[in-house]
Write an enzyme that holds these catalytic residues in place. Structure first.
Site, PDB file in Angstrom:
ATOM      1  N   SER A 162       0.797  -1.231   0.000  1.00 54.86           N
ATOM      2  CA  SER A 162       0.000   0.000   0.000  1.00 54.86           C
ATOM      3  C   SER A 162       0.829   1.280   0.000  1.00 54.86           C
ATOM      4  CB  SER A 162      -0.983  -0.059   1.165  1.00 54.86           C
ATOM      5  OG  SER A 162      -1.775  -1.208   1.011  1.00 54.86           O
ATOM      6  N   ARG A 177       7.238   6.584  -4.704  1.00 53.30           N
ATOM      7  CA  ARG A 177       7.865   7.156  -3.512  1.00 53.30           C
ATOM      8  C   ARG A 177       7.284   6.451  -2.296  1.00 53.30           C
ATOM      9  NH1 ARG A 177       5.028  11.685  -5.801  1.00 53.30           N
ATOM     10  NH2 ARG A 177       2.849  11.297  -5.409  1.00 53.30           N
ATOM     11  N   ASP A 215      -4.154  -1.296  -1.000  1.00 53.39           N
ATOM     12  CA  ASP A 215      -5.245  -1.613  -0.060  1.00 53.39           C
ATOM     13  C   ASP A 215      -6.589  -1.012  -0.476  1.00 53.39           C
ATOM     14  OD1 ASP A 215      -4.368   0.947   0.537  1.00 53.39           O
ATOM     15  OD2 ASP A 215      -4.030   0.608   2.668  1.00 53.39           O
TER      16      ASP A 215
HETATM   17  C1  GLC Z   1      -0.737   5.935   1.699  1.00 50.73           C
HETATM   18  C2  GLC Z   1      -0.244   5.114   0.528  1.00 50.73           C
HETATM   19  C3  GLC Z   1      -1.404   4.503  -0.232  1.00 50.73           C
HETATM   20  C4  GLC Z   1      -2.311   3.750   0.720  1.00 50.73           C
HETATM   21  C5  GLC Z   1      -2.731   4.634   1.885  1.00 50.73           C
HETATM   22  C6  GLC Z   1      -3.577   3.890   2.908  1.00 50.73           C
HETATM   23  O1  GLC Z   1      -1.455   7.014   1.207  1.00 50.73           O
HETATM   24  O2  GLC Z   1       0.527   5.908  -0.342  1.00 50.73           O
HETATM   25  O3  GLC Z   1      -0.931   3.632  -1.229  1.00 50.73           O
HETATM   26  O4  GLC Z   1      -3.431   3.299   0.021  1.00 50.73           O
HETATM   27  O5  GLC Z   1      -1.589   5.151   2.526  1.00 50.73           O
HETATM   28  O6  GLC Z   1      -2.911   2.792   3.427  1.00 50.73           O
END
Ligand code: GLC
Length: 482
Positions: A162, A177, A215
């Protein structure tokens, strides 16, 4: 609670004990923070307009600040997907390994093991992080799947990673990133699926990585599996982000792939990056700017830093520290424990808001037990009201993000369900209600057509469903290069 409801604070008794406390009452302080943290409906609508434009921009070309990532998850699940799948979930706080048995008909069973990630593990060499994932998976496979007759086949695995990854196909993802405070070396710019496969081979884990997902995409799909009214998946946890289903024809940046315009693909928005770098649209206070500038990624994830569980406690702590510095509270007490960054967790804000006692005994407990500080009732009422301001701003900004997708996709009249998950959504008192109020403030009464619903386990079950959808698609020879 508003400033008006706050009982007038007679400092008589305190003044005897703390002779240097300023005359300014806690109610006065609260008024100041109310004006800093309150979002009017008009301001929210302006944010929604800018947000919607940004989402559209991200679909046009690669490299935009909000990257609107094509996920190669094609359309909704049928609900009839079946089979056993492993899911590995690298979120913001934990690593989770799950065995998901999809039984069709929107039903499933799940067995799982969770490991908490240490702060060191979030900063070490990237290869070590993926090695750790592979080792945990191996332990899980050895203990739960030893009796499974695999008939020589590798077990399909959905990897929920995520963080923003630019994907060329579903089992690939180049990390754009790190977010959420991670900083592992030599991962940004690399294909994390390949790195993980390498670790799996190193530890001889009999797994086949079928799909790499976010996620939010998992949440969208897992919730739709059980509730077909779902149109949007959102996470309000350590990070904050959303995914939704888009017409392929509306994603100009992947036109070259020759996919059918009327087909559908889930988009991982990575909306936490909204307003990063330029900081034109969001109402940042000096506490937000301070958090941003002292983070490992200054100027990035501007929206997320105002909302997610990783930062809310720290915003609260910075306000309190400012009041300590200007002599408004805790005079004569030793405040060093509270002066350490990130010692005040967002969970404490939840607890303060939920304190059921008139004397605010939970707040007493938090300050004495964790920071060795004595509080007066007026101070505790102020702290609770401050938590409420910070938590409410987060919920109302979240509503702006949801509203931008709703408005862009034209879901308002018909209404839709928004599957939501994450600690803030599920544990912060009143968070869902505040999001709903925010949607009504933005859209008027029609905002009630947009319901948020606590999501199914997107990172586990969603990952398994997507692995199943991917296997089916591949077996049918559909979009074989995706
Ligand atoms: C951050 C991550 C994203 C993820 C979110 C919730 O924003 O960059 O990919 O979905 O956290 O976990």
């Amino acid at each position: 609670m508003t400033g008006k409801d706050l009982p007038f604070h007679h400092r008589k008794h305190d003044e005897e004990v703390l002779p240097h406390a300023t005359k300014k009452t806690m109610a006065d302080h609260l008024r100041k923070y109310e004006s800093l943290f309150t979002l009017t409906p008009q301001r929210m609508r302006m944010i929604v307009d800018a947000f919607e434009e940004t989402l559209d921009k991200g679909l046009q070309k690669f490299g935009e600040v909000v990257p609107m990532i094509p996920t190669y998850v094609f359309g909704w699940p049928k609900g009839s997907e079946t089979g056993s799948y492993l899911a590995l979930d690298l979120g913001g706080t934990n690593l989770r390994v799950c065995l998901v048995m999809l039984q069709g008909d929107g039903k499933f069973e799940i067995t799982q093991t969770k490991y908490r990630l240490s702060e060191e593990q979030k900063q070490e060499e990237g290869e070590l992080l993926f090695d750790f994932c592979a080792k945990c998976l191996k332990t899980f496979v050895d203990s739960y799947l030893a009796d499974f007759d695999l008939q020589g086949a590798a077990i399909p695995l959905g990897f929920t990673f995520s963080y923003p990854c630019e994907q060329e196909r579903i089992d690939h993802g180049k990390l754009i990133r790190w977010t959420k405070g991670f900083g592992n070396l030599n991962v940004e710019g690399h294909d994390v699926a390949a790195m993980f496969r390498h670790s799996l081979e190193k530890f001889e884990v009999p797994i086949q990585l079928t799909s790499l997902i976010n996620d939010t995409t998992g949440t969208l799909i897992a919730s739709h599996y059980v509730n077909p009214r779902t149109r949007i998946g959102v996470i309000f946890g350590t990070g904050c982000n959303a995914a939704y289903m888009e017409k392929i024809g509306n994603i100009p940046k992947i036109k070259n792939l020759g996919l059918p315009d009327d087909g559908e693909m889930a988009i991982n928005c990575e909306w936490g990056a909204f307003d990063s770098f330029t900081h034109e649209h969001l109402p940042r206070t000096k506490y937000d700017i301070d958090i941003d500038q002292s983070s490992n990624k200054p100027d990035e994830q501007a929206f997320e830093k105002l909302i997610s569980g990783r930062y809310l406690g720290e915003i609260f702590r910075l306000v309190v520290c400012e009041m300590i510095d200007d002599g408004s509270i805790f005079l004569g007490q030793n405040t060093y424990k509270l002066e350490k960054p990130y010692v005040l967790e967002t969970a404490f804000l939840s607890l303060m808001e939920a304190d059921p006692t008139d004397e605010l005994l939970t707040v007493v407990g938090i300050f004495t037990h964790f920071y060795g500080l004595e509080t007066t009732l007026a101070e505790r009422q102020f702290f609770r009201a401050l938590a409420r301001l910070i938590g409410t701003r987060a919920a109302r900004l979240s509503a702006c993000g949801i509203a931008a997708i709703v408005s862009k996709m034209g879901y308002l009249n018909e209404g839709c369900d928004v599957a939501a998950d994450g600690s803030l959504y599920s544990k912060y008192p009143g968070f869902p209600e505040r999001v709903h109020q925010g949607l009504v403030d933005i859209f008027g009464p029609k905002g009630q057509n947009i319901r948020t619903v606590h999501a199914e386990d997107g990172s586990g079950v969603g990952s398994a469903i997507i692995a199943a959808m991917t296997n089916e698609r591949r077996e049918a020879g559909i979009f074989p290069n995706c």
